[in-house]
Every structure is written in structure tokens, then in C-alpha cells.
Design a protein around this motif. Structure first.
Motif: not given
Lengths: 237, 325
Positions: A85, A88, A96, B79-80, B83-85, B213, B215-216, B218-219, B222-223, B273, B275
Motif C-alpha cells: 500500500e 517504501f 527490513q 493507517q499503518a 494498511r490503508n492510507s 515495527p 514499517d514492517l 504496514s507492508l 504475516t511478512e 512512508p 515511520h
């Protein structure tokens, strides 16, 4: 020594009673028709799914007893499709992979070169093509330094050159004592791997060397394709 | 220009804007003070200036900064989280929840029991609203589902508030108090309100180290989990902090719309983006934005803060939607 052990692993509605023992220093392919449970198996093996039954072990240790931070040091998982979304930069996403290592930058630049991403390093990741995104995710898994690498259909979006380079890297990791497990659809590629695991309808159908497992009979039964087998060559008709 | 080109200017720019706005907010008003008199007032040697500064303008400036930081921090966190701005406390109904809680407390006369009742009622309302959004729209939900859940919740909570308003039309005084919550503002904010806004500072400080964290997360959750983030714990914390921030801000200033959406989004366009940068910058940027809007409202002859932020934020939001389409 076994690197990854699945003991009667069951995930409700998706995976039934799968038992598997994979040695260290192996390159393993997971094949099966769509919906066979390949992605579920990889996620369960990565310790990322709640199990309805059974147990996953890494190097003999139950994953359930390993702290989340330590898990990240030992196993890396690459999803089938990454959706982003936020934009980055590529380098930041790759870095990461070092989160569990205290966010240092060890190996980040090497991984960017290795996956042909150096020129894209500052590009927003949500503007990349599918294959480029896949390389970002693989590079991120690479920098974790984890010995157990679980990749969900990594070859599907890659062009031939990057696909071959990835297989080359997988061989390197294996020769260094790591274990690479990847799901794939291309049965010709599966023949180049050390070991093939066949899933069908959430159940384990077969596991072993490609030559032993990918027999014309199994291919017809599981995939519905007729194959003619010649030494060193499999033709699908 | 690419985000990186702006990054170097973002901190000095925001800091300069902060200093300028604090200065003009303290100096200008019905009683305008020049620099000498401002200094004398702050030291207490000029009695009239001191009263204006210490009793009226300084608490208002601090309240504006805290409220803005809280709303922007809450928006960024949501938003994080989703996961939606497009997520933000007002669009998701969290601010309306806080207002409905506060309004109910006023109508039922609970506010007489103590000064802590109003903020507490706002927080309860915000928590109920947050939980409802969580049920209505799962994590990682598409913009459509999330916004529809927000629309539904806002309509429902608006109905509760409107009922309270229409129910006792005769009580003008009480309704004036109620209207305060619906058209957010910072008029007559005293040191009491600054103290009531203290949870904002605590929550903001707790939000600071969560940047990486986030940052991670928001992508992809599970990842993030596979890379070593304790996702369940992180999400719980983010939810608590976002709710505390949004609820406390609403308890102090009423519903102030669009800050939580506009500030993080605008800053993301400017500095990217990440954080670790975005969290402190949103806290500062939100404070600057609200202080600026409050100042503009004061200069425009007492336009309420909620009106000014909506006047600025509404067009921005429409532009954003156009850009995404």
C-alpha cells in the motif's frame, strides 16, 4: 540432521495430517495442482499459521517454543504475491530483513546487487512490476541470513535470467548447509531439485527424489497430464 | 520532486513554522503585543500582558499543539494498522464515538461528579467506536469496506448525538455546551485542559519507538511476523495508543476533523512512508497544523477550529481521491 520436520501437521480445511522430514543441505520443491495446499504448507512450516494438529520442528526444536524474534533469525518466508500500500523505497524494504538483527545493514548492498536491484534501490516499491517486487521480497529473505528459506512460487513472476539466477543462489545456499523449500508449477524445473514433495487436496501424495516421485502414473493421477519419460528429459503431451 | 529531496527541508521547515506560529499566536489577538511587551508579559513584569499570556494564550497554544499531535499520531497509527492510507479517527468514527460519549455524559448530568468524567466518557465512546470498526472491517480490508464501515458508524453515532441535542431544546445552556463537542474548538482552554491532555504526551512518547515495527506491519502482517515482529502485541499497542490519542484530543477540543487524515498523508507525500521519520514528524506537523488553523480561525473573527480544519482538509481529501482514482 533434519532441518525441517512436519509431524502430522493439520490446518483446518487446507492441510491434513502432513508428515515430512527434510534434511539440512537440501533443495526441495513442493508441487501440486492449484489449491493443493502448497502455500499453506510453507506458511505452516514457517510457523506463521495456527495448527489444528501436529507439530513443526526446526533442527529438532518445536517452533511453538521458539520466540518470534529468534524464529526470524532461523527461517525466512517469501509470500507468493506481495501487495504494497505504501511506497517504501526498495532498499528500505530489503533492509527490513535485518529487523531481528538489530536493524543493521549487513548484506543489504550485496543482496541488492545479487537480485539486480541496485538501480532500483530508491524506487518506491509499490511502483515496481510483479517480477521486480518478487526480487525485493527474495532479497529481503536473503539478508535475514536464515538457514531455512521457504519461498512460495518464487519463479512464477521472474523472467528466465532472474529465474536461473535464483536457482543458482538456491544451490549456493544448499551447498553452504542451508535448506531451501520452494513451491513451483514447472515440473521440468522440479527435476533439477534434490527432492520433490507432491501435495494433492491438502494431503501428502509423495516425497522423494524427482526421478522416484514424478512417475507417469502419479503425473496422470495428480495433475491429469500424460508424460513420456526419457533419460534426462520429460516431455508433457 | 522526489520525497528524498524534501526530507532535508521538512524538519527545519516544520520547526520554523512552529516557532513562527507560537510567536504570532501569543502576540496577536484583541490585545496585540510587540516583542518587548510579550517578553515582559512572559516574565510577569507587565501585569495585563501576563494575564493575557498565562491565562489565555499560552494554555491555548499548548492545547492546540497537543490536540494536533494527538490527531495526526492517531491517524498515522490507524493507517499503518489497517494498511490503508485513508484510515483516520474521524473517517472511522472514533472521533464521533468520543463526542457521543462526551455528549451523553453532559446530557445525563454525569459531568457534575468530577472533572475526570468528561474525558473518561469520551474515551469510553472512542473505545466502543474502535471496537465496532474492528468488527465491521477486518484488518487489511480494502478502502471501500473500511470507509463504508466508517460511514455507517458515523451515521449511527451522529444520530445518538442529534437525539441528545433535539431531546432537550429548552436547555440552551446545555446545548451550547453540547455544540462545543460537535464543532471542535479551543476557545477558553485553560491549564486544566492542558493537564487533561497529558495522556497525549504519554501516548506520543510510547508511539515513538514503534516506528520501525510499524514499517514492517504496514507492508503485511504475516511478512512482519516472519521477520521478527510480535504482530499481536504490536497491534494491540497501536490500537490502544491510537484510541487514547484520538479520544483525549476529542475530550479536550471536541470533534476536529481531517487532521488525522491530512497531516500524515501530506507528510508521507513529502518525506516518504518510513515511520521512524513519519511518527515524530506527524506529531510535530499535526501540532503545527492545528495551531495554524486555530490562529487563522481567530484572525477570521472567531471561526471555530473544526470549521477551519474541515475547510482546509475537505478539498485536500477530494484532491486525494481524485489522485488515487
Amino acid at each position: 540432521m533434519s532441518a525441517l520436520t512436519l509431524n502430522a501437521v493439520t490446518v483446518t480445511g487446507r492441510l491434513h495430517d502432513v508428515t515430512l522430514d527434510l534434511p539440512a543441505g537440501a533443495l526441495v520443491g513442493i508441487v501440486g495442482p492449484n489449491g493443493a495446499g502448497k502455500s499453506t504448507l510453507l506458511q505452516a512450516a514457517a510457523g506463521l499459521l495456527p495448527l489444528a494438529g501436529g507439530e513443526v520442528r526446526w533442527g529438532g526444536r518445536p517452533v511453538a517454543g521458539i520466540a518470534i524474534m529468534e524464529r526470524a533469525l532461523r527461517a525466512a518466508w517469501v509470500p507468493q504475491e506481495a501487495r504494497f500500500e505504501f511506497g517504501f523505497p526498495v532498499r528500505s524494504v530489503v533492509q527490513q530483513g535485518r529487523y531481528a538483527h538489530g536493524d543493521d545493514e549487513t548484506g543489504v548492498d550485496e543482496a541488492l546487487l545479487r537480485f539486480d536491484l541496485a538501480a532500483l534501490a530508491s524506487r518506491p516499491v509499490n511502483q515496481l512490476s510483479g517480477g521486480e517486487r518478487q526480487r525485493v521480497m527474495l532479497a529481503r529473505a536473503q539478508v535475514t541470513g536464515a538457514r531455512l528459506q521457504l519461498w512460495d512460487e518464487p519463479l512464477a513472476p521472474l523472467d528466465p535470467r532472474h529465474g536461473l539466477e535464483l536457482l543458482g543462489l538456491a544451490h549456493e545456499l544448499k551447498n553452504a548447509g542451508g535448506t531451501v523449500v520452494l513451491s513451483l508449477h514447472d515440473l521440468r524445473v522440479a527435476h533439477c531439485l534434490d527432492r520433490v514433495v507432491v501435495l494433492d487436496g491438502g494431503r501428502l501424495r509423495a516425497s522423494g527424489t524427482p526421478g522416484d516421485v514424478l512417475t507417469p502414473g502419479l503425473l496422470r493421477e495428480v495433475f491429469g497430464v500424460t508424460a513420456r519419460h526419457e533419460p534426462g528429459l520429460t516431455l508433457f503431451l | 520532486m522526489r520525497p528524498s529531496a524534501w526530507t532535508a527541508w521538512a524538519w527545519p521547515g516544520l520547526t520554523a513554522a512552529l516557532c513562527l506560529l507560537v510567536f504570532v499566536s501569543l502576540a496577536w489577538g484583541e490585545l496585540s503585543l510587540d516583542a518587548t511587551r510579550l517578553w515582559a508579559g512572559l516574565r510577569g513584569t507587565d501585569e495585563l500582558a501576563a494575564t493575557v499570556l498565562w491565562q489565555l494564550r499560552l494554555p491555548r497554544v499548548i492545547a492546540a499543539l497537543l490536540v494536533g499531535a494527538a490527531l495526526a499520531g492517531a491517524g498515522l497509527t490507524m493507517q499503518a494498522y489497517f494498511r490503508n492510507s485513508l484510515a483516520s479517527p474521524d473517517l472511522l468514527g472514533v472521533s464521533s464515538g468520543a463526542a457521543a460519549g462526551a455528549v451523553s455524559a453532559i446530557v445525563w448530568g454525569w459531568t457534575l461528579a468530577g472533572l475526570w468524567v468528561l474525558p473518561s466518557a469520551a474515551i469510553v465512546g472512542a473505545v466502543v467506536a474502535t471496537l465496532s470498526v474492528l468488527v465491521l472491517a477486518r484488518r487489511g480490508a480494502g478502502s471501500e469496506r473500511l470507509l463504508l464501515a466508517g460511514v455507517a458508524l458515523n451515521a449511527l453515532l451522529g444520530a445518538i448525538t442529534s437525539y441528545q441535542l433535539s431531546h432537550g431544546v429548552a436547555l440552551w445552556e446545555r446545548n451550547a455546551q453540547l455544540l462545543f463537542w460537535l464543532l471542535g474548538g479551543l476557545e477558553d482552554r485553560s491549564w486544566l485542559h492542558v493537564w487533561a491532555a497529558l495522556p497525549i504526551a504519554v501516548a506520543a512518547a510510547a508511539l515513538w519507538p514503534l516506528g520501525r515495527p510499524m514499517d514492517l506491519l504496514s507492508l503485511g502482517e504475516t511478512e512482519a511476523q516472519s521477520l521478527g515482529v510480535d504482530v499481536r502485541r504490536l497491534r494491540r499497542r497501536m490500537l490502544v495508543l491510537a484510541t487514547v490519542l484520538a479520544a483525549t484530543a476529542t475530550a479536550v477540543a471536541g470533534i476536529v476533523g481531517f487532521v488525522g487524515l491530512v497531516v500524515p498523508h501530506g507528510l508521507r507525500l513529502l518525506v516518504g512512508p518510513e515511520h521512524r521519520r513519519l511518527v515524530p514528524m506527524s506529531l510535530l506537523g499535526g501540532g503545527v497544523f492545528v495551531l495554524g488553523c486555530d490562529f487563522v480561525g481567530r484572525m477570521a473573527g472567531g471561526l471555530r477550529l473544526g470549521i477551519v480544519t474541515a475547510l482546509v482538509g475537505g478539498p485536500f481529501f477530494l484532491w486525494l481521491l481524485r489522485r488515487r482514482a
